[in-house]
Scaffold this motif. Structure first.
Motif, PDB file in Angstrom:
ATOM      1  N   SER A 165       0.836  -1.210   0.000  1.00  0.00           N
ATOM      2  CA  SER A 165       0.000   0.000   0.000  1.00  0.00           C
ATOM      3  C   SER A 165       0.865   1.252   0.000  1.00  0.00           C
ATOM      4  O   SER A 165       0.547   2.233  -0.679  1.00  0.00           O
ATOM      5  CB  SER A 165      -0.922   0.013   1.217  1.00  0.00           C
ATOM      6  OG  SER A 165      -1.810  -1.070   1.153  1.00  0.00           O
ATOM      7  N   GLU A 175      -6.927   0.726  -0.884  1.00  0.00           N
ATOM      8  CA  GLU A 175      -7.256  -0.516  -0.190  1.00  0.00           C
ATOM      9  C   GLU A 175      -8.606  -0.394   0.525  1.00  0.00           C
ATOM     10  O   GLU A 175      -8.977   0.677   0.988  1.00  0.00           O
ATOM     11  CB  GLU A 175      -6.148  -0.753   0.841  1.00  0.00           C
ATOM     12  CG  GLU A 175      -6.167  -2.096   1.517  1.00  0.00           C
ATOM     13  CD  GLU A 175      -4.949  -2.251   2.426  1.00  0.00           C
ATOM     14  OE1 GLU A 175      -3.984  -2.883   1.985  1.00  0.00           O
ATOM     15  OE2 GLU A 175      -4.956  -1.737   3.551  1.00  0.00           O
ATOM     16  N   ASP A 224      -5.250  -1.629  -5.212  1.00  0.00           N
ATOM     17  CA  ASP A 224      -4.732  -2.118  -3.932  1.00  0.00           C
ATOM     18  C   ASP A 224      -5.645  -3.200  -3.353  1.00  0.00           C
ATOM     19  O   ASP A 224      -6.730  -2.909  -2.856  1.00  0.00           O
ATOM     20  CB  ASP A 224      -4.581  -0.949  -2.941  1.00  0.00           C
ATOM     21  CG  ASP A 224      -3.682  -1.314  -1.755  1.00  0.00           C
ATOM     22  OD1 ASP A 224      -3.467  -2.531  -1.541  1.00  0.00           O
ATOM     23  OD2 ASP A 224      -3.213  -0.403  -1.067  1.00  0.00           O
ATOM     24  N   GLU A 225      -5.185  -4.428  -3.438  1.00  0.00           N
ATOM     25  CA  GLU A 225      -5.883  -5.592  -2.880  1.00  0.00           C
ATOM     26  C   GLU A 225      -7.385  -5.616  -3.128  1.00  0.00           C
ATOM     27  O   GLU A 225      -8.173  -5.619  -2.174  1.00  0.00           O
ATOM     28  CB  GLU A 225      -5.623  -5.690  -1.368  1.00  0.00           C
ATOM     29  CG  GLU A 225      -4.163  -5.998  -1.074  1.00  0.00           C
ATOM     30  CD  GLU A 225      -3.973  -6.645   0.290  1.00  0.00           C
ATOM     31  OE1 GLU A 225      -4.726  -7.594   0.600  1.00  0.00           O
ATOM     32  OE2 GLU A 225      -3.073  -6.205   1.028  1.00  0.00           O
TER      33      GLU A 225
HETATM   34 MG   LIG Z   1      -1.962  -2.789   2.193  1.00  0.00          MG
END
Ligand SMILES: [Mg+2]
Ligand SMILES: Nc1ncnc2c1ncn2[C@@H]1O[C@H](COP(=O)(O)OP(=O)(O)O)[C@@H](O)[C@H]1O
Lengths: 306, 237
Positions: free
Chosen positions: B43, B85, B161-162
């Protein structure tokens, strides 16, 4: 005369009307505080000072324009510019300086107190610490029905209508325009807003300008019912703050309702208990709301509302 | 060299180094995934690339221009769009308002309406829920909304992000296949950071493995998937 439990109906209606009128002013001040709170999470004590300056500017412009209504417009523009300037030239640089430090939360609030003191001092230098009269063409004398005159005057009516118009304008801007969407998004989630391409710093300046304009309307409408001096709006700030807290500090609708509720409450206390108790009552209400319903009457527990 | 070129990037939080000299490239049109466990610095990398946090050293170029020192909102205008995220939507706003947020700063002639229609075609579930507040959506729908809003910003380089975080396997599959389709249909360059190595490597061209703020391995996605040592130590399956 119609009496209920020995209380005169006319007095009740009159008190109610007066309460709605002063409450409208509290609503505008509360709106100004809420707009700033939402856009930058700062309680802006300088708002009383900003409104004083814009009201003096309205007062000065009336000498040239010879129209109270045009001078109100001048005051609104001045209030907006002043609000924008405070955010752009003082609050934003300050927030950048203190970001991440232990003082990050408290420094901006203290700065607004400093600005309030500074503005009062400057206003005193320019206009003197005396009372001046900023007059409206509307009568300050109460309406007369047959043989009875009530305390509610045409200027009081203008206050209620003016406040309602400002509230309606903000409701439209916030809910139906691109600017309103940007203002709401930036106040809820500044980081996500930035990542969506919103220029959050500029939007915050606009939020402060809107607040300055709302405070200017309050100052310019209420002053003809009293007088103007460098600290004549200080008590209004307290009432506006209590109204904003009643409304949840985050809610525009709450600010409107909070102001009117407080105004009516004050009017009845003044009528039936006495002037000495009103400000005591304000602080009791403030502490009561904070203890019992800290999110305000419009707030959901833990959540925030638009 | 065009595309994204990162050289010796360092990010620190006070005295704590989160990224310790990382270099890699993403060529135009490529989908590269960065795999790493919690705390690996994934991140932090994306936040530095999108201008949310300052860097402590190194450089990053996008199409031969340095991107450090700019505000996120300016990088968005340059086509660098970051989906942060954790289902990056604004819960208090409606689905439609969340989407529109990515378009209100663009000119009407920029074709925002057409892109919005495409997004709703890609994620029909959003179209059925336009007037609903975003906090009433399921996790998967929120992720779709976050990606949809990013598309409305007209990205050239998409930083994800994820996107699989906290989602059920079927939903992950749906979202990852949407990412794979998008990237070809829109010609996007994608940098996808993930803990879910299998899903990410399945759609990526190349993979980079992060550990404690450093690159520990990189290569073609298919080769990384087949490497028994990496499998055991970093990919976790
Ligand atoms: Mg992260
Ligand atoms: N705001 C922050 N302040 C201090 N340390 C942070 C902050 N954000 C992340 N870190 C630290 O930086 C390292 C990398 O975190 P992060 O980039 O979030 O990793 P990942 O996304 O791979 O889980 C971790 O050690 C984390 O604790």
């Amino acid at each position: 005369m119609l009496h209920i439990w020995g209380i005169e109906m006319k007095t009740i209606l009159e008190t109610l009307l007066i309460g709605v009128s002063s409450g409208s002013i509290y609503s505008l001040m509360a709106l100004a505080l809420v707009l700033v709170w939402r856009s930058t999470r700062v309680v802006n004590f300088a708002q009383a000072g900003q409104a004083i300056i814009s009201t003096y500017i309205g007062y000065e412009s009336m000498k040239h324009l010879h129209s109270y209504w045009y001078s109100v417009l001048v005051a609104i523009v001045a209030g907006a510019i002043l609000g924008a300037a405070v955010e752009a030239f003082v609050m934003r640089p300050l927030a950048k300086r203190v970001r991440g430090s232990a003082a990050a939360d408290i420094a901006p609030v203290i700065a607004t107190l400093g600005i309030l003191g500074l503005i009062r001092g400057v206003a005193g230098l320019i206009w003197g610490n005396t009372f001046v009269q900023y007059t409206s063409p509307l009568s300050g004398k109460g309406y007369t029905f047959g043989s009875t005159t009530i305390q509610f005057s045409p200027q009081n009516a203008a206050i209620v209508i003016g406040a309602a118009l400002v509230m309606a304008a903000f409701a439209i801007i916030f809910n139906f325009t691109k600017l309103g969407l940007a203002l709401r998004a930036s106040s809820f989630q500044p980081e996500i807003s930035r990542l969506a391409g919103i220029r959050v710093d500029r939007i915050r300046v606009i939020g402060w300008a809107c607040a300055g304009a709302a405070g200017a309307v309050a100052g310019a409408l209420v002053t003809p019912t009293a007088y103007l001096s460098p600290n004549s709006l200080d008590l209004l700030l307290v009432s506006g703050f209590v109204a904003a807290v009643i409304g949840g500090l985050d809610s525009l609708v709450g600010a409107g309702i909070g102001g009117v509720v407080l105004g009516i409450g004050f009017a009845f206390i003044l009528q039936y208990i006495g002037a000495s108790v009103t400000f005591l009552a304000a602080f009791i209400i403030l502490i009561f709301v904070l203890l019992v319903k800290p999110a305000g009457i419009m707030g959901k527990s833990g959540g925030r509302s638009a | 060299m065009s595309g994204l070129v990162v050289r010796d990037l360092q990010v620190a939080y006070g005295a704590v180094a989160a990224i310790r000299g990382v270099s890699f490239e993403v060529t135009p049109g490529e989908l590269v995934t960065i795999i790493g466990a919690n705390g690996a610095g994934k991140s932090s990398l994306l936040r530095a690339l999108s201008g949310l946090i300052p860097v402590a050293g190194g450089s990053a170029m996008w199409n031969e221009l340095s991107i450090f020192g700019y505000k996120p909102e300016n990088l968005v205008r340059a086509g660098i769009v970051h989906v942060a995220e954790g289902k990056s939507v604004i819960p208090e706003l409606t689905v439609e308002e969340n989407l529109d947020l990515g378009g209100i700063w663009q000119k009407k002639s920029a074709g925002v309406d057409a892109i919005k229609a495409e997004v709703l075609q890609l994620f029909p579930r959003l179209g059925e829920r336009l007037g609903q507040r975003a906090d009433t959506l399921s996790g998967g729908e929120r992720q779709m909304l976050a990606i949809g809003r990013a598309l409305i910003c007209k990205p050239k380089l998409l930083l994800l992000d994820e996107p699989s975080l906290g989602l059920a396997p079927l939903v992950i599959e749906e979202i990852f296949s949407a990412i794979a389709r998008l990237r070809t249909s829109l010609g996007l360059t994608v940098l996808l950071v993930e803990q879910n190595a299998l899903s990410a490597l399945a759609i990526a061209d190349r993979g980079i493995i992060f550990n404690l703020g450093e690159v520990v391995a990189s290569g073609k996605a298919s080769e990384l998937l087949a490497d028994p040592v990496l499998r055991a130590s970093y990919l976790g399956y």
